[in-house]
Scaffold this motif. Structure first.
Motif, short mmCIF file in Angstrom:
data_model
loop_
_atom_site.label_atom_id
_atom_site.label_comp_id
_atom_site.label_asym_id
_atom_site.label_seq_id
_atom_site.Cartn_x
_atom_site.Cartn_y
_atom_site.Cartn_z
N LEU A 19 0.83 -1.21 0.00
CA LEU A 19 0.00 0.00 0.00
C LEU A 19 0.86 1.25 0.00
N GLY A 65 4.01 1.36 -0.71
CA GLY A 65 4.83 1.29 -1.91
C GLY A 65 6.18 1.94 -1.83
N PHE A 89 -0.73 10.79 -2.87
CA PHE A 89 -1.04 9.51 -2.25
C PHE A 89 -2.21 9.62 -1.27
N PHE A 134 -6.64 6.55 -0.08
CA PHE A 134 -5.31 6.52 -0.68
C PHE A 134 -5.45 6.43 -2.19
N HIS A 141 -3.41 4.94 -5.02
CA HIS A 141 -2.27 4.08 -5.29
C HIS A 141 -2.00 4.03 -6.79
N LEU A 174 -4.33 -5.41 -5.04
CA LEU A 174 -3.06 -5.00 -4.49
C LEU A 174 -2.37 -6.19 -3.80
#
Length: 273
Positions: free
Chosen positions: A136, A138, A159, A220, A222, A263
């Motif tokens: 998440l 990253g 983000f 978020f 992503h 994810l």
């Protein structure tokens, strides 16, 4: 002005007269309540309240603080913060928060393949995270400070969909941690870096907001799976005072739940390569 006085001043600026049951008359030169209005609501003399704000009175009683908390409409965290500033609530024992996460907790976090989970300390250093949390967050990396991420990493504004809310709540939580143990060297170091490096942090810090985690959800953005709207739960780690566990979850049968599963699949595939 003392830290207690600064907090009182900042809180009365946030209370509108009508919220306190007062009728606003005439031109008001200050935002929020006047000093004499706070004194009246708390049953104090104006002179005594002025001395509190100016730092000339530093030893208010518990009854005075309770009355001020009611007058200023403080929540539980604000009430506790007020008592700590006055020296009437125990501050945390000045011991270093463990940097190591209990192996049993790590096993538990690893057993949640569908829930991002991470553990951080009072300074918001991420001490460990499970694979889905790493996926998440990253490119920010697993070993990161969340405060420095919010205010020092340009990508954070993309983000975090609601960056301003995240920033405000992060600063309020950081102040609560700071006052709980002002001698924590790591908290002091992060605070100094933020004050020197971010004007936005300084502006929020000067508001004197102090509260625990108040956001129940975060959004978020992503780069691989798009926007995820996740609920969050925060728990104190009893075996390691100063550590907190945060667990994220998606509402079932929603696009965010699908994105979180995707994810997880991407993370699992990457782990086998």
């Amino acid at each position: 002005m003392s830290e207690l006085g600064e907090y009182l001043r900042s809180r009365r600026a946030q209370v509108r007269p009508e919220d306190a049951g007062l009728v606003s008359t005439g031109t008001r030169r200050v935002p929020g309540l006047r000093r004499e209005e706070v004194a009246w609501l708390a049953g104090l003399s104006v002179d005594y309240y002025v001395r509190l704000e100016q730092g000339r009175e530093r030893s208010p009683s518990t009854s005075v603080l309770d009355a001020l908390a009611a007058a200023l409409r403080l929540d539980h965290d604000g009430h506790l913060h007020l008592f700590r500033l006055a020296g009437l609530a125990p501050r945390l024992e000045s011991t270093r928060t463990p940097d190591r996460v209990d192996p049993a907790l790590l096993r538990l976090m690893a057993a949640w393949p569908d829930n991002p989970a991470l553990v951080y300390n009072r300074a918001y250093d991420v001490l460990d995270s499970n694979p889905l949390a790493e996926a998440l967050f990253g490119g920010f990396g697993a070993e990161q400070n969340l405060m420095l991420l919010v205010f020092g990493e340009p990508r954070a504004r993309e983000f975090y969909v609601d960056w301003q809310d995240i920033a405000e709540n992060s600063v309020a939580g950081f102040r609560l941690n700071y006052v709980a143990d002002p001698s924590d060297a790591r908290v002091q170091a992060v605070l100094a870096e933020l004050l020197n490096g971010s004007g936005e942090f300084r502006t929020l810090w000067e508001r004197h907001e102090a509260r625990g985690k108040s956001l129940k959800s975060k959004a978020f953005r992503h780069p691989s799976v798009g926007v995820l709207e996740l609920t969050m739960q925060t728990f104190g780690v009893r075996s390691a005072p100063g550590q907190e566990l945060v667990v994220y979850d998606a509402e079932p049968a929603t696009p965010s739940a699908d994105a979180l599963k995707l994810l997880g699949s991407i993370a699992a595939t990457a782990a086998t390569q």
